[in-house]
Design a protein around this motif. Structure first.
Motif, PDB file in Angstrom:
ATOM      1  N   ILE A 137       8.155 -37.976  52.696  1.00  0.00           N
ATOM      2  CA  ILE A 137       8.891 -39.569  52.562  1.00  0.00           C
ATOM      3  C   ILE A 137       9.790 -38.960  54.811  1.00  0.00           C
ATOM      4  O   ILE A 137       9.601 -39.841  55.104  1.00  0.00           O
ATOM      5  CB  ILE A 137       9.957 -39.433  51.769  1.00  0.00           C
ATOM      6  CG1 ILE A 137       9.334 -40.027  50.138  1.00  0.00           C
ATOM      7  CG2 ILE A 137      11.278 -40.784  52.437  1.00  0.00           C
ATOM      8  CD1 ILE A 137      10.120 -39.965  49.176  1.00  0.00           C
ATOM      9  N   LEU A 194      10.252 -40.833  58.941  1.00  0.00           N
ATOM     10  CA  LEU A 194      11.134 -40.689  59.630  1.00  0.00           C
ATOM     11  C   LEU A 194      10.842 -39.863  60.843  1.00  0.00           C
ATOM     12  O   LEU A 194      11.877 -40.693  62.068  1.00  0.00           O
ATOM     13  CB  LEU A 194      12.358 -40.445  58.855  1.00  0.00           C
ATOM     14  CG  LEU A 194      12.458 -41.481  57.746  1.00  0.00           C
ATOM     15  CD1 LEU A 194      13.314 -40.163  56.676  1.00  0.00           C
ATOM     16  CD2 LEU A 194      13.251 -42.537  57.725  1.00  0.00           C
ATOM     17  N   LYS A 199      17.457 -37.225  57.592  1.00  0.00           N
ATOM     18  CA  LYS A 199      16.480 -37.918  57.041  1.00  0.00           C
ATOM     19  C   LYS A 199      16.644 -37.177  55.846  1.00  0.00           C
ATOM     20  O   LYS A 199      15.955 -38.199  54.618  1.00  0.00           O
ATOM     21  CB  LYS A 199      15.450 -36.811  58.388  1.00  0.00           C
ATOM     22  CG  LYS A 199      15.491 -37.277  59.169  1.00  0.00           C
ATOM     23  CD  LYS A 199      14.267 -36.925  59.968  1.00  0.00           C
ATOM     24  CE  LYS A 199      13.858 -37.362  61.443  1.00  0.00           C
ATOM     25  NZ  LYS A 199      13.416 -36.180  62.368  1.00  0.00           N
ATOM     26  N   ARG A 239      18.689 -39.900  53.361  1.00  0.00           N
ATOM     27  CA  ARG A 239      17.620 -41.160  53.517  1.00  0.00           C
ATOM     28  C   ARG A 239      16.574 -40.251  52.642  1.00  0.00           C
ATOM     29  O   ARG A 239      16.172 -41.345  51.800  1.00  0.00           O
ATOM     30  CB  ARG A 239      17.078 -41.332  54.330  1.00  0.00           C
ATOM     31  CG  ARG A 239      15.991 -42.800  54.813  1.00  0.00           C
ATOM     32  CD  ARG A 239      17.280 -43.542  54.427  1.00  0.00           C
ATOM     33  NE  ARG A 239      16.609 -44.928  53.716  1.00  0.00           N
ATOM     34  CZ  ARG A 239      17.361 -46.079  53.140  1.00  0.00           C
ATOM     35  NH1 ARG A 239      17.880 -45.767  53.097  1.00  0.00           N
ATOM     36  NH2 ARG A 239      16.065 -47.295  53.331  1.00  0.00           N
ATOM     37  N   ALA A 240      15.890 -39.692  52.116  1.00  0.00           N
ATOM     38  CA  ALA A 240      14.600 -38.945  51.413  1.00  0.00           C
ATOM     39  C   ALA A 240      15.144 -38.739  50.051  1.00  0.00           C
ATOM     40  O   ALA A 240      14.478 -40.172  49.059  1.00  0.00           O
ATOM     41  CB  ALA A 240      14.012 -38.232  52.033  1.00  0.00           C
ATOM     42  N   CYS A 292      16.045 -42.688  48.741  1.00  0.00           N
ATOM     43  CA  CYS A 292      14.576 -43.221  48.677  1.00  0.00           C
ATOM     44  C   CYS A 292      13.993 -42.684  47.337  1.00  0.00           C
ATOM     45  O   CYS A 292      13.617 -43.490  46.205  1.00  0.00           O
ATOM     46  CB  CYS A 292      13.835 -43.023  49.596  1.00  0.00           C
ATOM     47  SG  CYS A 292      14.501 -43.991  51.279  1.00  0.00           S
ATOM     48  N   ALA A 313       8.724 -44.907  47.502  1.00  0.00           N
ATOM     49  CA  ALA A 313       9.828 -44.224  48.200  1.00  0.00           C
ATOM     50  C   ALA A 313       9.570 -43.960  49.783  1.00  0.00           C
ATOM     51  O   ALA A 313      10.760 -44.445  50.972  1.00  0.00           O
ATOM     52  CB  ALA A 313      10.232 -42.891  47.989  1.00  0.00           C
ATOM     53  N   ARG A 314       8.458 -43.728  50.042  1.00  0.00           N
ATOM     54  CA  ARG A 314       8.626 -43.485  51.636  1.00  0.00           C
ATOM     55  C   ARG A 314       7.651 -44.914  52.526  1.00  0.00           C
ATOM     56  O   ARG A 314       8.434 -44.872  53.058  1.00  0.00           O
ATOM     57  CB  ARG A 314       7.422 -43.158  51.637  1.00  0.00           C
ATOM     58  CG  ARG A 314       6.837 -42.710  53.119  1.00  0.00           C
ATOM     59  CD  ARG A 314       5.031 -41.917  53.293  1.00  0.00           C
ATOM     60  NE  ARG A 314       3.911 -42.331  52.590  1.00  0.00           N
ATOM     61  CZ  ARG A 314       2.394 -41.945  52.448  1.00  0.00           C
ATOM     62  NH1 ARG A 314       2.023 -40.612  52.862  1.00  0.00           N
ATOM     63  NH2 ARG A 314       1.797 -42.618  52.029  1.00  0.00           N
ATOM     64  N   SER A 363      11.353 -46.257  53.006  1.00  0.00           N
ATOM     65  CA  SER A 363      12.569 -45.444  54.218  1.00  0.00           C
ATOM     66  C   SER A 363      13.081 -45.994  55.195  1.00  0.00           C
ATOM     67  O   SER A 363      13.893 -45.541  55.465  1.00  0.00           O
ATOM     68  CB  SER A 363      11.613 -44.116  53.781  1.00  0.00           C
ATOM     69  OG  SER A 363      10.712 -44.147  55.692  1.00  0.00           O
TER      70      SER A 363
END
Length: 251
Positions: free
Chosen positions: A99, A103, A114, A117-118, A121, A149-150, A153
């Motif tokens: 993921i 980013l 990052k 955020r991962a 998600c 999820a990726r 992101s």
């Protein structure tokens, strides 16, 4: 919104797409359906720039993508989330690293941002605490959710899914469909899904584009589809007893 006009694509003497027009609206799940070899995946790749059409135009919110050079396309690609058929995860990377990879490429976030955020998600796709697992340790449905999820992101404006239910059992496929629908509404993104899964069509199909032999043969909602008198569409959609039964309930 994504608009495509008169898209033609050939590979040698094989004319795969012949003048496709369509409009895909934000906040709706649009499905591209058709038999094998009808041009579904080729059309998706033309829209995102993985293939270059010989003729036609692709517009992302009135910006003509087809005339942009590689540098000019970067700003739009930052707003695209993509879920590939096989999830396309890096086997040598953990879930978290897969993921964060996107980013790293497209943002100036700090390392802490990052990771946050991962985590957000992963939590959003119900995969909390899977950060340190590798793809080989995941089920097929979990891999698809990591792929989603990726894809989200970057908080995408445009979400593309190529056969998201391929290889999944029916119950997991429904969960993936529901997740795609929820995220489309949550982000109000323009979502385009290539599929041959009639459960997906009936469950989340706000707009359906039916391709036949590289041509646009029909478009409309899943409810309109049940009433269609287009023979080629009916032959494709109602090939299964389940879909025939669904149609009979509304007649």
């Amino acid at each position: 919104m994504i608009e495509i006009q008169n898209i033609h694509k050939s590979f040698g003497d094989n004319h795969v797409l012949n003048g496709i027009d369509a409009t895909f609206e934000p906040g709706k799940v649009s499905l591209i359906i058709g038999g094998s070899g009808s041009g579904k995946s080729t059309l998706l790749k033309c829209i995102v720039g993985l293939h270059e059409p010989e003729e036609g135009h692709v517009f992302f919110d009135a910006q003509e993508f087809t005339v942009m050079n590689a540098d000019e396309r970067v700003s739009i690609r930052r707003e695209i989330g993509m879920l590939f058929q096989n999830s396309a995860l890096f086997d040598s990377m953990t879930v978290e690293q897969n993921i964060v990879f996107a980013l790293d490429m497209f943002t100036d976030m700090s390392r802490k941002e990052k990771l946050e955020r991962a985590n957000f998600c992963l939590d959003r796709v119900n995969l909390k605490d899977t950060n340190k697992l590798y793809p080989s340790e995941l089920s097929g449905g979990m891999k698809k959710r990591v792929g989603i999820a990726r894809a989200i992101s970057m908080s995408p404006k445009y979400l593309f899914c190529d056969e998201p239910n391929s290889g999944l059992d029916p119950a997991t496929a429904i969960l993936i469909d529901e997740l795609i629908q929820e995220l489309t509404e949550e982000y109000q993104c323009t979502t385009i899904v290539v599929t041959h899964d009639m459960n997906s069509v009936m469950g989340i199909g706000d707009y359906i584009l039916f391709l036949y032999k590289g041509m646009k043969f029909w478009e409309g909602s899943n409810k309109d589809m049940l009433q269609s008198d287009v023979q080629e569409l009916n032959d494709f959609v109602f090939a299964s007893p389940l879909m025939k039964a669904a149609r009979s309930t509304i007649k």
